[in-house]
Design a protein around this motif. Sequence first.
Motif, PDB file in Angstrom:
ATOM      1  N   UNK A 193       0.859  -1.188   0.000  1.00 56.18           N
ATOM      2  CA  UNK A 193       0.000   0.000   0.000  1.00 56.18           C
ATOM      3  C   UNK A 193       0.891   1.233   0.000  1.00 56.18           C
ATOM      4  N   UNK A 194       0.621   2.159  -0.933  1.00 59.61           N
ATOM      5  CA  UNK A 194       1.416   3.379  -1.038  1.00 59.61           C
ATOM      6  C   UNK A 194       0.983   4.394   0.018  1.00 59.61           C
ATOM      7  N   UNK A 195       1.711   5.510   0.077  1.00 55.66           N
ATOM      8  CA  UNK A 195       1.416   6.537   1.064  1.00 55.66           C
ATOM      9  C   UNK A 195       0.068   7.200   0.801  1.00 55.66           C
ATOM     10  N   UNK A 196      -0.403   7.183  -0.466  1.00 59.81           N
ATOM     11  CA  UNK A 196      -1.725   7.728  -0.780  1.00 59.81           C
ATOM     12  C   UNK A 196      -2.783   6.627  -0.857  1.00 59.81           C
ATOM     13  N   UNK A 197      -2.533   5.536  -0.145  1.00 65.64           N
ATOM     14  CA  UNK A 197      -3.516   4.457   0.073  1.00 65.64           C
ATOM     15  C   UNK A 197      -3.925   3.738  -1.212  1.00 65.64           C
ATOM     16  N   UNK A 198      -3.018   3.591  -2.139  1.00 63.04           N
ATOM     17  CA  UNK A 198      -3.277   2.814  -3.350  1.00 63.04           C
ATOM     18  C   UNK A 198      -2.642   1.438  -3.209  1.00 63.04           C
ATOM     19  N   UNK A 199      -3.380   0.401  -3.561  1.00 68.11           N
ATOM     20  CA  UNK A 199      -2.862  -0.960  -3.487  1.00 68.11           C
ATOM     21  C   UNK A 199      -2.015  -1.264  -4.725  1.00 68.11           C
ATOM     22  N   UNK A 200      -0.848  -1.821  -4.490  1.00 68.06           N
ATOM     23  CA  UNK A 200       0.062  -2.187  -5.573  1.00 68.06           C
ATOM     24  C   UNK A 200       0.301  -3.692  -5.495  1.00 68.06           C
ATOM     25  N   UNK A 201       0.151  -4.366  -6.627  1.00 70.55           N
ATOM     26  CA  UNK A 201       0.315  -5.814  -6.670  1.00 70.55           C
ATOM     27  C   UNK A 201       1.625  -6.150  -7.393  1.00 70.55           C
ATOM     28  N   UNK A 202       2.429  -6.953  -6.721  1.00 73.57           N
ATOM     29  CA  UNK A 202       3.754  -7.295  -7.245  1.00 73.57           C
ATOM     30  C   UNK A 202       3.804  -8.774  -7.630  1.00 73.57           C
ATOM     31  N   UNK A 203       4.499  -9.045  -8.749  1.00 73.70           N
ATOM     32  CA  UNK A 203       4.921 -10.398  -9.090  1.00 73.70           C
ATOM     33  C   UNK A 203       6.431 -10.327  -9.284  1.00 73.70           C
ATOM     34  N   UNK A 204       7.154 -11.146  -8.504  1.00 74.56           N
ATOM     35  CA  UNK A 204       8.608 -11.038  -8.512  1.00 74.56           C
ATOM     36  C   UNK A 204       9.238 -12.418  -8.619  1.00 74.56           C
ATOM     37  N   UNK A 205      10.487 -12.424  -9.045  1.00 75.93           N
ATOM     38  CA  UNK A 205      11.276 -13.646  -9.099  1.00 75.93           C
ATOM     39  C   UNK A 205      12.544 -13.420  -8.279  1.00 75.93           C
ATOM     40  N   UNK A 206      12.758 -14.313  -7.302  1.00 79.15           N
ATOM     41  CA  UNK A 206      13.890 -14.201  -6.393  1.00 79.15           C
ATOM     42  C   UNK A 206      14.945 -15.233  -6.767  1.00 79.15           C
ATOM     43  N   UNK A 207      16.179 -14.794  -6.936  1.00 77.30           N
ATOM     44  CA  UNK A 207      17.294 -15.686  -7.245  1.00 77.30           C
ATOM     45  C   UNK A 207      18.309 -15.585  -6.109  1.00 77.30           C
ATOM     46  N   UNK A 208      18.584 -16.718  -5.473  1.00 78.27           N
ATOM     47  CA  UNK A 208      19.499 -16.710  -4.334  1.00 78.27           C
ATOM     48  C   UNK A 208      20.343 -17.982  -4.364  1.00 78.27           C
ATOM     49  N   UNK A 209      21.372 -18.006  -3.527  1.00 80.13           N
ATOM     50  CA  UNK A 209      22.249 -19.171  -3.447  1.00 80.13           C
ATOM     51  C   UNK A 209      22.998 -19.130  -2.132  1.00 80.13           C
ATOM     52  N   UNK A 210      23.675 -20.251  -1.820  1.00 80.97           N
ATOM     53  CA  UNK A 210      24.544 -20.297  -0.650  1.00 80.97           C
ATOM     54  C   UNK A 210      25.693 -19.315  -0.867  1.00 80.97           C
ATOM     55  N   UNK A 211      26.056 -18.594   0.187  1.00 80.97           N
ATOM     56  CA  UNK A 211      27.043 -17.526   0.068  1.00 80.97           C
ATOM     57  C   UNK A 211      28.375 -18.035  -0.477  1.00 80.97           C
TER      58      UNK A 211
END
Length: 314
Positions: free
Chosen positions: A75-93
């Motif tokens: 939710x933004x500061x002006x009360x608008x809903x934002x929908x996210x679709x994301x892809x996370x790429x991670x690994x062992x350090x």
Amino acid sequence: MTPAISFMIVVFIGLIILFSSFVTVKQGTIAVVTVFGKYRRILHPGLNLKLPLIEQIHSRISIQNRSVELEFQAVTIDQAKVYFKAMLLYSVLDQMEETIKNVAFKFVDERNLMQALIRTIEGSIRAYVATKKQADVLILRGDIVEHVKGQLDQVLESWGYHLQDLQLNDITFDDVILKSMSQVVASNNLKAAAENEGQALLITKTKAAEAEGNAIKIAAEAERQAAQLRGQGIALFREEVAKGMTAAAKEMHEADMDTSVIMFTMWTESIKHFAENSQGNVIFLDGSTDAMQKTLKEVMSLNLLHADNVKKGK
């Protein structure tokens, strides 16, 4: 139990113990060994030996890159809903022993790790979006990713992981907000189009006025040159006529002939020219004998005056 059977049992147990001493670790994986539940060491890819019945394989840690897809809202500061679709790429350090220990023992299992990782990333994005207006979110995609990486690097390193990339594949809003944004874009486009059209019309009219001014200047200059040429032509014509008449008068005077004949000839030639080239126009000329005599007298007077001028010139 016979000795043969006992021997076979001992051999069988020995084979089991012998084979249990060999451990194969797949490429891209590191095995964690414990002794009675306590960490002992790690085994790298390939064939490894361990103490049978004492050392146990606690877990196998993948050091390959892993990805997971996320879907959440903020939710933004002006009360608008934002929908996210994301892809996370991670690994062992890395493959250091301390890092592998953190990966193996920080969480109960892989499920708990993923839950903590996802919730941490979602919380970081929500906290950042809550300080921004909905109109700014779409252009802050890169800033959001950099903010999340800056916030999570230390936390993930303490778990033994590294966030390699976070891609925000889709950012959307509620239908009402999308419609209002479309209207704003459309109105801005219309405004820009109107401004462009006004500029184009102004340029067109300016160019047309410049062209008209140039055309008037060119026409005026052409008319001036034409008038000048016409004047020069008339002057040359008169000069040549005067020369011709002077020469003819001189020759007739030397031949002791009346120079009025020249004027009479010009009179008749003029009447002929008017008749041939009138093109339907009506020109009234006094062709009576009296008019001709009057004209001849005037011409003869001019001739006498001209002769006196010639004598005085001599």
